[in-house]
Scaffold this motif. Structure first.
Motif, PDB file in Angstrom:
ATOM      1  N   TYR A  13       0.820  -1.214   0.000  1.00 32.87           N
ATOM      2  CA  TYR A  13       0.000   0.000   0.000  1.00 32.87           C
ATOM      3  C   TYR A  13       0.849   1.257   0.000  1.00 32.87           C
ATOM      4  CZ  TYR A  13      -3.864  -3.169   0.889  1.00 32.87           C
ATOM      5  OH  TYR A  13      -4.783  -4.178   0.788  1.00 32.87           O
ATOM      6  N   ASN A  14       2.118   1.106   0.379  1.00 34.54           N
ATOM      7  CA  ASN A  14       3.014   2.249   0.413  1.00 34.54           C
ATOM      8  C   ASN A  14       3.533   2.633  -0.959  1.00 34.54           C
ATOM      9  OD1 ASN A  14       3.924   3.928   2.489  1.00 34.54           O
ATOM     10  ND2 ASN A  14       4.691   2.165   3.615  1.00 34.54           N
ATOM     11  N   ARG A  73       1.471  15.378  -4.573  1.00 35.17           N
ATOM     12  CA  ARG A  73       0.627  16.160  -3.677  1.00 35.17           C
ATOM     13  C   ARG A  73       0.058  17.333  -4.435  1.00 35.17           C
ATOM     14  NH1 ARG A  73       2.906  14.611   1.926  1.00 35.17           N
ATOM     15  NH2 ARG A  73       3.127  12.541   1.121  1.00 35.17           N
ATOM     16  N   GLN A  97       0.245  20.277  -3.639  1.00 32.82           N
ATOM     17  CA  GLN A  97       1.262  21.330  -3.634  1.00 32.82           C
ATOM     18  C   GLN A  97       2.068  21.315  -4.928  1.00 32.82           C
ATOM     19  OE1 GLN A  97       1.665  23.767  -1.797  1.00 32.82           O
ATOM     20  NE2 GLN A  97       3.748  24.481  -2.119  1.00 32.82           N
ATOM     21  N   SER A 137     -10.737  24.761  -1.404  1.00 34.27           N
ATOM     22  CA  SER A 137      -9.295  24.657  -1.597  1.00 34.27           C
ATOM     23  C   SER A 137      -8.793  23.445  -0.843  1.00 34.27           C
ATOM     24  CB  SER A 137      -8.606  25.888  -0.992  1.00 34.27           C
ATOM     25  OG  SER A 137      -8.095  26.695  -1.956  1.00 34.27           O
ATOM     26  N   PRO A 138      -8.168  22.488  -1.515  1.00 34.48           N
ATOM     27  CA  PRO A 138      -7.697  21.313  -0.767  1.00 34.48           C
ATOM     28  C   PRO A 138      -6.434  21.630   0.029  1.00 34.48           C
ATOM     29  CG  PRO A 138      -7.198  21.082  -3.109  1.00 34.48           C
ATOM     30  CD  PRO A 138      -7.886  22.390  -2.950  1.00 34.48           C
ATOM     31  N   ALA A 139      -6.137  20.793   1.014  1.00 34.74           N
ATOM     32  CA  ALA A 139      -4.884  20.929   1.757  1.00 34.74           C
ATOM     33  C   ALA A 139      -3.740  20.624   0.796  1.00 34.74           C
ATOM     34  CB  ALA A 139      -4.853  19.947   2.932  1.00 34.74           C
ATOM     35  N   PRO A 140      -2.605  21.328   0.907  1.00 31.48           N
ATOM     36  CA  PRO A 140      -1.514  21.132  -0.047  1.00 31.48           C
ATOM     37  C   PRO A 140      -0.953  19.708  -0.047  1.00 31.48           C
ATOM     38  CG  PRO A 140      -0.994  22.903   1.505  1.00 31.48           C
ATOM     39  CD  PRO A 140      -2.312  22.374   1.892  1.00 31.48           C
ATOM     40  N   ASP A 141      -1.143  18.969   1.046  1.00 31.95           N
ATOM     41  CA  ASP A 141      -0.603  17.606   1.055  1.00 31.95           C
ATOM     42  C   ASP A 141      -1.630  16.549   0.664  1.00 31.95           C
ATOM     43  OD1 ASP A 141      -0.701  16.693   4.581  1.00 31.95           O
ATOM     44  OD2 ASP A 141      -1.993  18.003   3.401  1.00 31.95           O
ATOM     45  N   ASP A 142      -2.819  16.975   0.272  1.00 28.67           N
ATOM     46  CA  ASP A 142      -3.768  16.007  -0.308  1.00 28.67           C
ATOM     47  C   ASP A 142      -3.162  15.500  -1.605  1.00 28.67           C
ATOM     48  OD1 ASP A 142      -7.137  17.324   0.398  1.00 28.67           O
ATOM     49  OD2 ASP A 142      -5.769  16.048   1.527  1.00 28.67           O
ATOM     50  N   ASN A 190      -6.163  10.981  -4.440  1.00 32.69           N
ATOM     51  CA  ASN A 190      -7.334  11.066  -3.564  1.00 32.69           C
ATOM     52  C   ASN A 190      -8.344  12.081  -4.084  1.00 32.69           C
ATOM     53  OD1 ASN A 190      -6.463   9.123  -1.786  1.00 32.69           O
ATOM     54  ND2 ASN A 190      -5.492  10.577  -0.395  1.00 32.69           N
ATOM     55  N   LEU A 191      -7.855  13.235  -4.521  1.00 31.83           N
ATOM     56  CA  LEU A 191      -8.761  14.267  -5.018  1.00 31.83           C
ATOM     57  C   LEU A 191      -9.493  13.774  -6.266  1.00 31.83           C
ATOM     58  CD1 LEU A 191      -6.476  17.383  -4.498  1.00 31.83           C
ATOM     59  CD2 LEU A 191      -8.545  16.832  -3.222  1.00 31.83           C
ATOM     60  N   LYS A 248     -10.143  10.656  -7.114  1.00 36.04           N
ATOM     61  CA  LYS A 248     -11.120   9.614  -6.773  1.00 36.04           C
ATOM     62  C   LYS A 248     -12.391  10.223  -6.203  1.00 36.04           C
ATOM     63  CE  LYS A 248      -8.104   7.043  -4.553  1.00 36.04           C
ATOM     64  NZ  LYS A 248      -7.517   6.041  -3.635  1.00 36.04           N
ATOM     65  N   SER A 249     -12.254  11.285  -5.445  1.00 34.55           N
ATOM     66  CA  SER A 249     -13.427  11.854  -4.786  1.00 34.55           C
ATOM     67  C   SER A 249     -14.159  12.886  -5.623  1.00 34.55           C
ATOM     68  CB  SER A 249     -13.019  12.534  -3.477  1.00 34.55           C
ATOM     69  OG  SER A 249     -12.420  11.616  -2.599  1.00 34.55           O
ATOM     70  N   PHE A 250     -13.423  13.613  -6.475  1.00 31.96           N
ATOM     71  CA  PHE A 250     -14.042  14.809  -7.071  1.00 31.96           C
ATOM     72  C   PHE A 250     -13.985  14.892  -8.589  1.00 31.96           C
ATOM     73  CE2 PHE A 250     -14.729  16.306  -2.937  1.00 31.96           C
ATOM     74  CZ  PHE A 250     -13.577  16.194  -2.198  1.00 31.96           C
TER      75      PHE A 250
END
Lengths: 129, 341
Positions: free
Chosen positions: A36-37, A69, A71, A98-103, A107-108, A110-112
Motif C-alpha cells: 500500500y506504500n 501532492r 502542492q 481549496s484542498p490541503a496542499p498535502d492532499d 485522492n482528489l 477519486k473523490s471529485f
C-alpha cells in the motif's frame, strides 16, 4: 475473592510457537503495508480552468502523476503561468473548496473528478474563501 | 443556549438531536492527548532558564498546534525567558518539528497527529502499548519555508480548517451549499468555538452542516410527533414516508473519511453510507474493500482501526461515525494500527 490456586496469580508467558506466529503475523502485515506504500505511478487528467481575470493557458489539460501532492500541482501551475512564488495564486476544486496542499492528486481525483478529469480552478483573488 | 425551536421548524438544534448522538459528540470534543513540547535549546536567547524549556499539555484532540502557541508563549515568558528574551520573541517564525525531524503537519487536528504517532509505533519492534506523550520540538526561528507548505499562523490555520469543512460538505452532498449559506458571523463562530474550545458555540453552527443520526434503523418509518428527527421546513410533515431523513446521516452521497497507514500514505475513497441502497456500510466492509490485504474478508486480521483514539468495532456504521465521531473539520480519520498478536 482470590482463588487459592497458584495458577491465577501468574501470567502465562507466550509459548515459543505463539511468539513465532506473532512474528509471522506482523511480517505479513508489514508486507501488506509495503504494497500500500507503493506510490501510484499512474497519471490522471487535470483540467485547469481560469477564474475571473486569471489568464487562460494555451493548454488546459495535463496528465499529472497520481501520487503527487496538490502542492506540486500548484507549483506546476505557477511555472506554466510564469508566476513567481510571491504572486497571489488561489486554487480550488470544482469551484468549491481549496484542498490541503498535502492532499494527493489520486485522492482528489477519486473523490471529485467529473467526466474523467479533475477540475482545478485558479484565480488571482480569493474567490470561495 | 439550546434552541427552543422544535424539529418541525427545521433549525437543527441540540434538542432535536438524539441524546446518544450528543453524548458521543461531546465525548469526541472532550478527548485529549498528552503532548510534550520542547523548545529547541539552541534557539533560546541568553539568560534563559535552561532545563525548564519543556512544556507539557493535555491538548484537545479537536484543536490545532497553532492554537497552542499563545499558551506556550505565556509559559516561555513566565518561566523560561528573561525580559530581554521575551521582547525578541517572534511568533510568526515559530514552527513545530516531529521526533523524526520532519516539520509537523500543523494543519492536522492534534488528535490525528497523536493517533498517527500511535499507529507508527505499532510497526516498530518492541513498542509499548502504554500511551506516551507525542514529543514535539518547537523552533523559535528559521521556519523551513520550502518544506513547510504553509506558514503555521492562526489565520492560515483557520483557512485550512474552513477548507476541510467545505471539502467534507462537498463529499457529503456534491456541493458546498450548506457551508456557503452560513452567514459570515456563523463561519467565524465555528472557528471561535474551536479556538475557545466551546462545545456549544461550535455545534450551534456545526449542527447546520453535520448530518445527524437517529437511534432507529434508517428503513423504519419515521417516528411520530415529538420526533428526534430534524426536518427542513419544506418537508410536509403530513407525508408519511419510509424514506430516510433528507438531511440525515444515511442520505449523504459519501461519508467524509480518510484512512491513515502507519508511516504511510493517506487514502481517501468514496464511502457511501448504504451499500446497495440498503445495508449500512460498516468500517469492516469499507476496510475490506480498501485494504483487502490487511482486512481480508475471511481469515485473521492483523490490523485494527482507530478512530479518535478508540479501537473501532468492525460493525460500526460509517454514517454513524460521520455524524458522531468525526473531527471538528468534518472528517472521520481512521488510523490503521498493526496488532501485535
Amino acid at each position: 475473592m482470590a482463588s487459592s490456586s497458584p495458577d491465577t496469580h501468574t501470567r502465562a508467558l507466550p509459548t515459543a510457537w505463539t511468539a513465532q506466529e506473532n512474528l509471522e503475523n506482523i511480517a505479513e502485515a508489514l508486507n501488506a503495508l509495503e504494497t500500500y506504500n507503493k506510490k501510484d505511478a499512474s497519471k490522471v487528467v487535470v483540467r485547469f480552468k481560469a477564474v475571473g481575470n486569471a489568464p487562460i493557458m494555451r493548454q488546459n489539460f495535463y496528465k499529472i502523476t497520481a501520487s503527487n501532492r496538490f502542492q506540486a500541482v500548484i507549483q506546476f501551475l505557477r511555472r506554466e503561468l510564469g508566476w513567481k512564488a510571491g504572486d497571489p495564486l488561489f486554487t480550488y476544486i470544482n469551484l468549491a473548496f481549496s484542498p490541503a496542499p498535502d492532499d494527493t492528486v489520486s485522492n482528489l481525483y477519486k473523490s471529485f473528478s467529473t467526466d474523467g478529469h479533475l477540475i482545478v480552478n485558479y484565480s488571482t483573488t480569493a474567490a470561495w474563501g | 443556549m439550546a434552541s427552543t425551536l422544535g424539529p418541525r421548524h427545521g433549525a437543527a438544534s441540540l434538542m432535536a438531536t438524539s441524546a446518544s448522538t450528543t453524548l458521543f459528540r461531546r465525548l469526541t470534543w472532550e478527548g485529549t492527548v498528552p503532548l510534550e513540547i520542547r523548545v529547541d535549546s539552541k534557539e533560546l536567547p541568553a539568560n534563559s532558564n535552561r532545563g525548564l524549556e519543556c512544556y507539557f499539555i493535555q491538548a484537545a484532540r479537536v484543536s490545532y498546534l497553532p492554537l497552542l502557541v499563545p499558551d506556550v508563549k505565556k509559559f516561555l515568558v513566565d518561566v523560561v525567558l528573561d525580559e530581554e528574551g521575551a521582547k525578541i520573541l517572534k511568533e510568526e517564525d515559530w514552527w513545530f518539528e516531529a521526533e523524526d525531524g520532519s516539520p509537523l503537519k500543523w494543519h492536522w487536528p492534534i488528535g490525528l497527529l497523536y493517533d498517527s504517532h500511535t499507529i507508527a509505533a505499532t510497526i516498530r519492534p518492541n513498542h509499548t502499548t502504554d500511551p506516551i506523550p507525542l514529543k514535539l520540538v518547537l523552533h523559535l526561528a528559521l521556519p523551513p519555508t520550502d518544506k513547510l507548505l504553509l506558514v503555521p499562523s492562526a489565520e492560515a490555520c483557520k483557512q485550512a480548517f474552513m477548507g476541510q469543512l467545505k471539502e467534507a460538505d462537498f463529499i457529503r452532498w456534491g456541493s458546498t451549499k450548506r457551508m456557503t449559506s452560513l452567514r459570515k458571523a456563523e463561519q467565524d463562530g465555528i472557528w471561535e468555538g474551536i479556538k475557545e474550545h466551546n462545545f456549544d458555540d461550535y455545534w450551534r453552527v456545526a449542527s447546520k452542516v453535520t448530518p445527524t443520526t437517529i437511534p432507529a434503523r434508517s428503513q423504519s418509518p419515521p417516528p411520530g410527533p415529538g420526533s428526534l428527527h430534524t426536518r427542513p421546513p419544506s418537508v410536509d410533515p403530513g407525508t408519511t414516508t419510509t424514506a430516510p431523513d433528507k438531511d440525515g446521516a444515511s442520505s449523504v452521497r459519501s461519508v467524509p473519511v480518510r484512512i491513515y497507514l502507519p508511516d504511510g500514505p493517506v487514502l481517501q475513497e468514496l464511502a457511501p453510507p448504504l451499500l446497495d441502497g440498503e445495508r449500512p456500510h460498516t468500517v469492516s466492509r469499507f476496510l475490506t474493500s480498501t485494504l483487502p490485504l490487511l482486512f481480508p474478508e475471511t481469515g485473521k486480521r492483523h490490523a485494527y482501526a482507530l478512530v479518535q483514539g478508540v479501537v473501532c468495532p468492525p460493525e460500526t456504521e460509517l454514517s454513524w461515525l460521520g455524524a458522531c465521531m468525526a473531527g471538528a473539520d468534518g472528517w472521520v480519520n481512521i488510523c490503521i494500527g498493526i496488532s501485535s498478536g
